[in-house]
Design a protein around this motif. Structure first.
Motif, PDB file in Angstrom:
ATOM      1  N   ARG A 297      -8.500  -9.709  73.317  1.00 27.21           N
ATOM      2  CA  ARG A 297      -9.844 -10.282  73.435  1.00 27.21           C
ATOM      3  C   ARG A 297     -10.196 -10.981  72.111  1.00 27.21           C
ATOM      4  NH1 ARG A 297     -10.046  -4.759  73.279  1.00 27.21           N
ATOM      5  NH2 ARG A 297     -11.302  -3.810  71.635  1.00 27.21           N
ATOM      6  N   PRO A 298      -9.475 -12.039  71.788  1.00 27.81           N
ATOM      7  CA  PRO A 298      -9.595 -12.649  70.455  1.00 27.81           C
ATOM      8  C   PRO A 298     -10.939 -13.337  70.240  1.00 27.81           C
ATOM      9  CG  PRO A 298      -8.228 -14.005  71.889  1.00 27.81           C
ATOM     10  CD  PRO A 298      -8.486 -12.730  72.633  1.00 27.81           C
ATOM     11  N   ASP A 299     -11.432 -13.212  69.027  1.00 24.47           N
ATOM     12  CA  ASP A 299     -12.612 -13.957  68.603  1.00 24.47           C
ATOM     13  C   ASP A 299     -12.126 -15.286  68.034  1.00 24.47           C
ATOM     14  OD1 ASP A 299     -14.955 -14.977  67.503  1.00 24.47           O
ATOM     15  OD2 ASP A 299     -15.667 -13.007  66.846  1.00 24.47           O
ATOM     16  N   LEU A 300     -12.438 -16.376  68.725  1.00 24.10           N
ATOM     17  CA  LEU A 300     -11.923 -17.694  68.358  1.00 24.10           C
ATOM     18  C   LEU A 300     -12.899 -18.492  67.508  1.00 24.10           C
ATOM     19  CD1 LEU A 300     -10.359 -18.740  71.792  1.00 24.10           C
ATOM     20  CD2 LEU A 300      -9.299 -17.502  69.890  1.00 24.10           C
ATOM     21  N   ARG A 301     -13.954 -17.844  67.023  1.00 23.59           N
ATOM     22  CA  ARG A 301     -14.929 -18.580  66.212  1.00 23.59           C
ATOM     23  C   ARG A 301     -14.445 -18.831  64.786  1.00 23.59           C
ATOM     24  NH1 ARG A 301     -20.036 -14.803  66.883  1.00 23.59           N
ATOM     25  NH2 ARG A 301     -18.336 -13.255  66.820  1.00 23.59           N
ATOM     26  N   PHE A 302     -13.357 -18.204  64.387  1.00 25.19           N
ATOM     27  CA  PHE A 302     -12.831 -18.396  63.034  1.00 25.19           C
ATOM     28  C   PHE A 302     -11.311 -18.296  63.086  1.00 25.19           C
ATOM     29  CE2 PHE A 302     -13.371 -13.920  63.686  1.00 25.19           C
ATOM     30  CZ  PHE A 302     -12.331 -13.312  63.014  1.00 25.19           C
ATOM     31  N   GLY A 303     -10.666 -18.711  62.017  1.00 26.11           N
ATOM     32  CA  GLY A 303      -9.206 -18.724  61.956  1.00 26.11           C
ATOM     33  C   GLY A 303      -8.637 -17.390  61.509  1.00 26.11           C
ATOM     34  N   MET A 304      -8.005 -17.356  60.337  1.00 23.92           N
ATOM     35  CA  MET A 304      -7.399 -16.140  59.801  1.00 23.92           C
ATOM     36  C   MET A 304      -6.441 -15.516  60.816  1.00 23.92           C
ATOM     37  SD  MET A 304      -9.104 -12.784  57.933  1.00 23.92           S
ATOM     38  CE  MET A 304     -10.462 -13.680  57.241  1.00 23.92           C
ATOM     39  N   GLU A 305      -5.536 -16.326  61.354  1.00 25.60           N
ATOM     40  CA  GLU A 305      -4.595 -15.829  62.349  1.00 25.60           C
ATOM     41  C   GLU A 305      -3.478 -15.032  61.682  1.00 25.60           C
ATOM     42  OE1 GLU A 305      -3.180 -18.741  65.084  1.00 25.60           O
ATOM     43  OE2 GLU A 305      -5.167 -19.642  65.387  1.00 25.60           O
ATOM     44  N   LEU A 306      -2.895 -14.137  62.463  1.00 28.39           N
ATOM     45  CA  LEU A 306      -1.769 -13.344  61.994  1.00 28.39           C
ATOM     46  C   LEU A 306      -0.535 -14.244  61.866  1.00 28.39           C
ATOM     47  CD1 LEU A 306      -3.829 -11.295  63.204  1.00 28.39           C
ATOM     48  CD2 LEU A 306      -1.865  -9.975  64.020  1.00 28.39           C
ATOM     49  N   PHE A 307       0.330 -13.919  60.927  1.00 30.57           N
ATOM     50  CA  PHE A 307       1.581 -14.669  60.809  1.00 30.57           C
ATOM     51  C   PHE A 307       2.742 -13.690  60.676  1.00 30.57           C
ATOM     52  CE2 PHE A 307       0.125 -14.032  56.460  1.00 30.57           C
ATOM     53  CZ  PHE A 307       1.276 -13.654  55.787  1.00 30.57           C
ATOM     54  N   PHE A 308       3.927 -14.120  61.149  1.00 34.59           N
ATOM     55  CA  PHE A 308       5.133 -13.302  61.046  1.00 34.59           C
ATOM     56  C   PHE A 308       5.747 -13.487  59.655  1.00 34.59           C
ATOM     57  CE2 PHE A 308       4.886 -13.297  65.658  1.00 34.59           C
ATOM     58  CZ  PHE A 308       5.315 -12.009  65.967  1.00 34.59           C
ATOM     59  N   ALA A 309       5.989 -12.373  58.981  1.00 33.31           N
ATOM     60  CA  ALA A 309       6.617 -12.415  57.662  1.00 33.31           C
ATOM     61  C   ALA A 309       7.994 -11.766  57.671  1.00 33.31           C
ATOM     62  CB  ALA A 309       5.723 -11.725  56.630  1.00 33.31           C
ATOM     63  N   THR A 310       8.443 -11.319  58.835  1.00 32.92           N
ATOM     64  CA  THR A 310       9.716 -10.594  58.923  1.00 32.92           C
ATOM     65  C   THR A 310      10.865 -11.418  58.357  1.00 32.92           C
ATOM     66  OG1 THR A 310       8.892  -9.542  60.934  1.00 32.92           O
ATOM     67  CG2 THR A 310      11.248  -9.329  60.472  1.00 32.92           C
ATOM     68  N   GLU A 311      10.949 -12.660  58.767  1.00 29.46           N
ATOM     69  CA  GLU A 311      12.061 -13.502  58.323  1.00 29.46           C
ATOM     70  C   GLU A 311      11.975 -13.781  56.830  1.00 29.46           C
ATOM     71  OE1 GLU A 311      14.070 -17.862  59.356  1.00 29.46           O
ATOM     72  OE2 GLU A 311      12.699 -16.895  60.779  1.00 29.46           O
ATOM     73  N   ALA A 312      10.755 -14.001  56.346  1.00 34.42           N
ATOM     74  CA  ALA A 312      10.583 -14.339  54.927  1.00 34.42           C
ATOM     75  C   ALA A 312      11.033 -13.206  54.012  1.00 34.42           C
ATOM     76  CB  ALA A 312       9.124 -14.700  54.645  1.00 34.42           C
ATOM     77  N   VAL A 313      10.824 -11.946  54.431  1.00 36.52           N
ATOM     78  CA  VAL A 313      11.163 -10.814  53.558  1.00 36.52           C
ATOM     79  C   VAL A 313      12.465 -10.134  53.970  1.00 36.52           C
ATOM     80  CG1 VAL A 313       8.718 -10.411  53.050  1.00 36.52           C
ATOM     81  CG2 VAL A 313       9.816  -9.149  54.919  1.00 36.52           C
TER      82      VAL A 313
END
Length: 599
Positions: A297-313
């Motif tokens: 039930r995402p609140d779409l009024r703002f950004g700050m989305e999750l990102f995948f860091a698995t590959e980076a680390v």
């Protein structure tokens, strides 16, 4: 003792909120509650209130000394009737904060219809009375203008809803309140039957099976503003009894149901708030919503989305990363904009928030002016990994990167919560903005490790996605459902689905849910039998009216939009419900209670 002779002789001509300068010189009759009475130099001024507003009434001893003398006994919340002439207050005495502030009524007749004891709190919007006291005297609380407006607005939304569905060829049909218990994901409220000893009705958690049977009956388009009951733990947006706008349609696709509901919501927001919604609402697949926002039930009024860091680390020797990735887990993060100056203690508060959802901790890295990272775990990354992490996060100088490692379910839930927590803390959520979305392609089932079986994510009558029906026999956990939720500003406003209209498919779903033949026949035999007599494809949805009203009015709790709500312990402080049954009632019902200490 008071008299009500006035109301036999005369009826109110206007409400207390409608008089304007154009009514000057008109003789009017007003009836309502005394908001306050003031004696100023012999003249008595009354603020007379009804649910439409307040009008000032003036009683001048120079015109009627007896009337003015009688008016001096008036107190707050006395119920009075007044007849008088509308007059201009004069430019110096106008009250621009009131719609009626240009005029007052010069009373020539006044009658007290009912006296009032001193109220336990002030009947005004800025009352500092606690909620328990206000719920104890709810009939007084409802006199406050804000709650009175909420009730009027709710009535208007009901009217808009009915008009909309009537215009779209729907039938309003009432379904039973006394019914049979069905598994809906919460406990039923049971009602003992005197006529059928040792048997119980259940109050409906929803009209689900009945509205499906209405489709089998050929009604084609049904709606109901339905009362529903669930015996579950309560929150600010839940009550043991609640109201939903219930809809079912035959020969439809999910897209048509969604268009119909978008039209209803557009009509409500246009007529209530003057807002023109952008249609159609965006569609977001369930998996995408979880991946990007950590929530279905995402609140779409703002950004700050999750990102995948698995590959980076990946490949880092940092144990929290290495053990997680080796064990099949993930590393994901969010960016807190402009928070690089936060102290260690401030970051630790975020770990405590994430721990609520099972996360073991939150790792942080500050983004320096040259886009290098500074943080306890950064020394375990190569320069290339740190650069990739910063790039993947989309972070800018002065930002704070926050990472959580663990199994995907825990990580998404923890970061989804942190996203909302930080947005509120940093004041990133725009005011007076409405962000609707449809979340679609839900999983049909989820595994319950406690019961060691699949359970329906929505309910057991939801149809499998047409592209995934083949998975019923091989991998039901991977199957999607033709289910959809409408979400507004991070709250689920309603949910629905296309239903199963084939009896054999319905039996197969019951089997996957671990229901034996005897259980199925006992609970749903009537529905399965009905499906054998020609069932049109059908689907529907239910919108939470209480939750919709909470959003429309800007209230923090649905208790503010329900006339007589319960507390978080499912109790009515005003009436004393629930209460013990009399011995004679229990005897008639052939019930015997076990001894129980009051808590």
């Amino acid at each position: 003792m008071t008299s009500a002779r006035f109301v036999h002789d005369l009826q109110a001509t206007h409400s207390c909120g409608t008089l304007r300068r154009s009514h000057e010189g008109t003789t009017v009759v007003l009836m309502g509650f005394v908001q306050r009475a003031r004696n100023l130099g012999g003249c008595v001024f009354i603020d007379l209130r009804d649910r439409h507003g307040i009008t000032q009434v003036r009683i001048d001893p120079a015109l009627d000394a007896t009337l003015a003398l009688n008016a001096q006994r008036l107190r707050a919340e006395f119920v009075v009737a007044i007849e008088g002439v509308v007059a201009h207050r004069g430019a110096k005495n106008e009250n621009r904060r009131m719609p009626t502030g240009e005029v007052e009524v010069h009373a020539g007749r006044l009658e007290v219809l009912s006296e009032s004891a001193t109220p336990p709190f002030l009947i005004q919007d800025d009352s500092d009375a606690g909620e328990e006291l206000r719920l104890r005297y709810r009939y007084l609380d409802l006199r406050r203008p804000r709650l009175s407006r909420n009730m009027a607005l709710r009535s208007k939304v009901n009217q808009i809803t009915r008009n909309y569905f009537y215009e779209h060829d729907f039938l309003e049909i009432e379904t039973p309140i006394l019914t049979k218990a069905t598994p809906e994901g919460a406990r039923d409220y049971l009602v003992a039957s005197r006529v059928h000893p040792c048997h119980f009705y259940a109050l409906p958690q929803s009209p689900q099976t009945f509205k499906q049977l209405l489709m089998l009956s050929g009604m084609q388009r049904y709606f109901q503003i339905a009362r529903c009951f669930r015996d579950e733990d309560l929150r600010a947006d839940r009550q043991p009894e609640f109201t939903q706008i219930d809809v079912e349609m035959s020969f439809v696709s999910a897209a048509e149901i969604q268009r119909t509901i978008e039209g209803l919501l557009a009509a409500v927001f246009r007529e209530v708030l003057g807002e023109d919604l952008t249609l159609p609402f965006p569609r977001i697949a369930y998996d995408e919503a979880i991946a990007r926002f950590g929530s279905d039930r995402p609140d779409l009024r703002f950004g700050m989305e999750l990102f995948f860091a698995t590959e980076a680390v990946s490949g880092s020797e940092f144990r929290a990363f290495a053990d997680t990735i080796t064990g099949g887990g993930v590393v994901k993060g969010i960016v807190a904009p402009g928070c690089a100056s936060w102290s260690r203690r401030q970051v630790e508060t975020l770990s405590a928030e994430a721990a609520i959802f099972g996360a073991k901790g939150v790792l942080s890295a500050k983004v320096e002016s040259d886009l290098t990272l500074k943080g306890a775990f950064v020394k375990h990354l190569t320069a290339e990994q740190a650069t990739e992490l910063c790039s993947t996060a989309g972070a800018a100088p002065g930002d704070l990167i926050l990472l959580v490692a663990g199994d995907a379910t825990t990580v998404n839930a923890a970061l989804g919560h942190l996203r909302l927590h930080l947005a509120k803390m940093l004041d990133l959520i725009p005011k007076n903005q409405w962000a609707f979305a449809w979340v679609v392609d839900f999983p049909a089932f989820e595994w319950d490790p406690g019961e060691e079986r699949f359970v329906a994510l929505h309910h057991p009558f939801t149809s499998p996605h047409p592209d995934d029906v083949h998975l019923l026999a091989t991998d039901p956990g991977a199957m999607r459902a033709e289910a959809y939720d409408v979400v507004l500003n991070g709250l689920e406003l309603g949910g629905g689905s296309i239903r199963i209209h084939d009896s054999e498919l319905q039996r197969k779903v019951f089997e996957i849910l671990g229901l034996g033949n005897d259980q199925v026949e006992q609970k749903f035999g009537f529905l399965l039998e009905a499906l054998r007599y020609g069932a049109p494809p059908h689907g529907g949805i239910a919108l939470g009216l209480d939750r919709l009203m909470m959003l429309l009015t800007g209230s923090e709790s649905i208790r503010d939009v329900i006339a007589f709500p319960k507390t978080t312990r499912a109790a009515c402080l005003m009436s004393g419900a629930p209460s013990r049954a009399e011995a004679i009632q229990l005897k008639e019902l052939r019930l015997k209670l076990e001894p129980h200490e009051e808590t």
